[in-house]
Design a protein around this motif. Structure first.
Motif, PDB file in Angstrom:
ATOM      1  N   ALA A 101       0.828  -1.209   0.000  1.00 52.00           N
ATOM      2  CA  ALA A 101       0.000   0.000   0.000  1.00 52.00           C
ATOM      3  C   ALA A 101       0.859   1.254   0.000  1.00 52.00           C
ATOM      4  O   ALA A 101       0.660   2.172  -0.805  1.00 52.00           O
ATOM      5  CB  ALA A 101      -0.945  -0.003   1.201  1.00 52.00           C
ATOM      6  N   THR A 102       1.843   1.301   0.910  1.00 51.44           N
ATOM      7  CA  THR A 102       2.629   2.526   1.080  1.00 51.44           C
ATOM      8  C   THR A 102       3.608   2.778  -0.056  1.00 51.44           C
ATOM      9  O   THR A 102       3.930   3.919  -0.367  1.00 51.44           O
ATOM     10  CB  THR A 102       3.408   2.498   2.409  1.00 51.44           C
ATOM     11  N   HIS A 103       4.094   1.699  -0.695  1.00 51.48           N
ATOM     12  CA  HIS A 103       5.160   1.873  -1.678  1.00 51.48           C
ATOM     13  C   HIS A 103       4.791   1.492  -3.105  1.00 51.48           C
ATOM     14  O   HIS A 103       5.578   1.752  -4.031  1.00 51.48           O
ATOM     15  CB  HIS A 103       6.397   1.090  -1.234  1.00 51.48           C
ATOM     16  N   ALA A 104       3.615   0.922  -3.327  1.00 52.57           N
ATOM     17  CA  ALA A 104       3.212   0.594  -4.694  1.00 52.57           C
ATOM     18  C   ALA A 104       1.862   1.196  -5.079  1.00 52.57           C
ATOM     19  O   ALA A 104       1.661   1.563  -6.240  1.00 52.57           O
ATOM     20  CB  ALA A 104       3.161  -0.923  -4.871  1.00 52.57           C
ATOM     21  N   ILE A 105       0.949   1.316  -4.107  1.00 46.39           N
ATOM     22  CA  ILE A 105      -0.387   1.830  -4.410  1.00 46.39           C
ATOM     23  C   ILE A 105      -0.510   3.321  -4.112  1.00 46.39           C
ATOM     24  O   ILE A 105      -0.966   4.105  -4.968  1.00 46.39           O
ATOM     25  CB  ILE A 105      -1.466   1.048  -3.624  1.00 46.39           C
ATOM     26  N   ASN A 106      -0.102   3.742  -2.930  1.00 47.47           N
ATOM     27  CA  ASN A 106      -0.274   5.148  -2.537  1.00 47.47           C
ATOM     28  C   ASN A 106       0.382   6.153  -3.485  1.00 47.47           C
ATOM     29  O   ASN A 106      -0.143   7.257  -3.657  1.00 47.47           O
ATOM     30  CB  ASN A 106       0.237   5.362  -1.110  1.00 47.47           C
ATOM     31  N   GLY A 168     -11.127  -2.491   2.422  1.00 43.04           N
ATOM     32  CA  GLY A 168     -10.598  -1.673   3.515  1.00 43.04           C
ATOM     33  C   GLY A 168     -10.447  -0.217   3.169  1.00 43.04           C
ATOM     34  O   GLY A 168      -9.920   0.550   3.967  1.00 43.04           O
ATOM     35  N   GLY A 169     -10.921   0.199   1.992  1.00 40.50           N
ATOM     36  CA  GLY A 169     -10.868   1.608   1.618  1.00 40.50           C
ATOM     37  C   GLY A 169     -10.520   1.799   0.156  1.00 40.50           C
ATOM     38  O   GLY A 169     -10.047   0.882  -0.524  1.00 40.50           O
ATOM     39  N   ASN A 170     -10.774   2.988  -0.353  1.00 41.48           N
ATOM     40  CA  ASN A 170     -10.414   3.304  -1.724  1.00 41.48           C
ATOM     41  C   ASN A 170      -8.919   3.140  -1.935  1.00 41.48           C
ATOM     42  O   ASN A 170      -8.110   3.670  -1.176  1.00 41.48           O
ATOM     43  CB  ASN A 170     -10.813   4.744  -2.057  1.00 41.48           C
ATOM     44  N   GLY A 171      -8.549   2.373  -2.957  1.00 40.63           N
ATOM     45  CA  GLY A 171      -7.146   2.167  -3.251  1.00 40.63           C
ATOM     46  C   GLY A 171      -6.497   1.021  -2.510  1.00 40.63           C
ATOM     47  O   GLY A 171      -5.328   0.742  -2.731  1.00 40.63           O
ATOM     48  N   SER A 172      -7.230   0.355  -1.632  1.00 40.57           N
ATOM     49  CA  SER A 172      -6.676  -0.798  -0.915  1.00 40.57           C
ATOM     50  C   SER A 172      -6.474  -1.957  -1.888  1.00 40.57           C
ATOM     51  O   SER A 172      -7.011  -1.975  -3.002  1.00 40.57           O
ATOM     52  CB  SER A 172      -7.615  -1.227   0.211  1.00 40.57           C
ATOM     53  N   ALA A 173      -5.688  -2.934  -1.462  1.00 42.00           N
ATOM     54  CA  ALA A 173      -5.447  -4.097  -2.317  1.00 42.00           C
ATOM     55  C   ALA A 173      -6.759  -4.818  -2.636  1.00 42.00           C
ATOM     56  O   ALA A 173      -6.948  -5.314  -3.754  1.00 42.00           O
ATOM     57  CB  ALA A 173      -4.469  -5.058  -1.640  1.00 42.00           C
ATOM     58  N   GLY A 174      -7.675  -4.851  -1.656  1.00 37.21           N
ATOM     59  CA  GLY A 174      -8.977  -5.469  -1.886  1.00 37.21           C
ATOM     60  C   GLY A 174      -9.786  -4.721  -2.928  1.00 37.21           C
ATOM     61  O   GLY A 174     -10.507  -5.329  -3.731  1.00 37.21           O
TER      62      GLY A 174
END
Length: 333
Positions: A101-106, A168-174
């Motif tokens: 999340a912190t290093h590939a999605i955010n 778990g939220g917008n942009g989460s892996a799910g």
């Protein structure tokens, strides 16, 4: 020696001592001679897979690194804790447990991050991976007749827009996994974001929402207890942690590979020899059979790597999620 020459010499020695102090001090700490603890910053609340893993590592490496403490700095989808470490002294005393999340999605989800996911950090080692798994409840299965991923896709096509999925939220892996399934299977489902993975999973268990792509680390206990049915895992290969669950590709959706990963990093200017000392202490600990058992207990697989290999993974995953975030249309700010 002339006075001016003496002053210059003293200045050089002082500057050199200041420059080399962190490295010397760190070496002393490795021998148990330093009183300063090494900190692992977890950018999420206590109790989650990253926190549990950090505490297991802290306990396992204390003979080599001395006292290691875990510090939780949650907020803004992990950005608060990660940004904090990006600005920390590059002396080997402060690490961050970064994640997909912190290093590939955010980097693609936020218009502006308080850190650069690649330039502000040096990788130490990948710590673990955890498959995501598509789950429904027995009650939902009985009501809809859905017992497999193929059933789910057929139902969604027959009832467009009626199914929903929690995340778990917008942009989460799910969220990314749900949008990828919609795109590849040609179906329409409504995304219901929650403020975290725990309330999202609870919404499925309570029947408030229909399904979820959850981290196996958080859903494993409910699957074993029969409260959830695993339709498929989202990795390329089956996982030994849930051997009977097919992959998304085996279940009919090709080229599907989304999983959770997390690993340790330090500020970018940390000297390479200190990064090596950290890697040499942590990687063997992660390779220990007892550590493997501890990780498996909460649905994760220890996956130690070299700093170089972890760096390659971060770059590859960041490129992959650029496409997936664009596909989802998700934005946080």
């Amino acid at each position: 020696m002339k006075r001016r020459t003496l002053i210059s010499a003293i200045g050089v020695v002082a500057l050199s001592s200041a420059y080399f102090f962190p490295m010397t001090s760190y070496a002393a700490a490795l021998k148990g001679e330093g009183g300063r603890p090494v900190r692992i910053v977890v950018p999420y609340p206590p109790g989650g897979p990253l926190d549990v893993s950090a505490r297991a590592i802290a306990d396992a490496v204390k003979d080599k690194l001395g006292t290691v403490v875990v510090e939780n700095r949650p907020g803004a989808g992990g950005n608060v804790g990660v940004a904090y470490v990006s600005k920390a002294d590059p002396d080997g005393y402060t690490l961050v447990m970064g994640a997909v999340a912190t290093h590939a999605i955010n980097p693609w989800l936020f218009k502006k991050l308080p850190y650069d996911a690649e330039k502000d950090f040096k990788p130490v080692t990948l710590v673990a991976t955890a498959p995501n798994v598509l789950v429904i409840t027995p009650a939902f299965s009985e009501r809809t007749g859905i017992k497999s991923l193929k059933d789910l896709i057929a139902y969604a096509k027959a009832h467009p827009g009626e199914l929903n999925y929690a995340s778990g939220g917008n942009g989460s892996a799910g969220h990314m996994a749900g949008e990828l399934l919609k795109n590849k299977a040609g179906i329409d489902m409504v995304h219901i974001p929650f403020a975290g993975a725990s309330p999202a999973l609870l919404s499925v268990l309570s029947g408030q929402t229909d399904l979820i792509f959850d981290n196996l680390a958080s859903s494993a206990a409910n699957i074993k207890a029969g409260k959830l049915i695993a339709l498929a895992v989202t990795t390329k290969e089956r996982t030994a942690l849930l051997p009977d669950a097919p992959t998304m590709t085996e279940a009919g959706v090709p080229d599907f590979d989304i999983y959770t990963w997390f690993g340790l990093m330090v500020p970018a200017k940390t000297p390479d020899d200190i990064v090596k000392q950290l890697s040499d202490a942590i990687v063997p600990a992660l390779s220990d059979p007892e550590m493997t058992k501890r990780f498996a207990a909460f649905g994760a697989e220890a996956a130690p790597t070299s700093p170089e290999d972890f760096g390659k993974l971060i770059a590859e995953e960041k490129a992959k999620y650029k496409t997936l975030v664009a596909l989802s249309g998700a934005r946080v700010d």
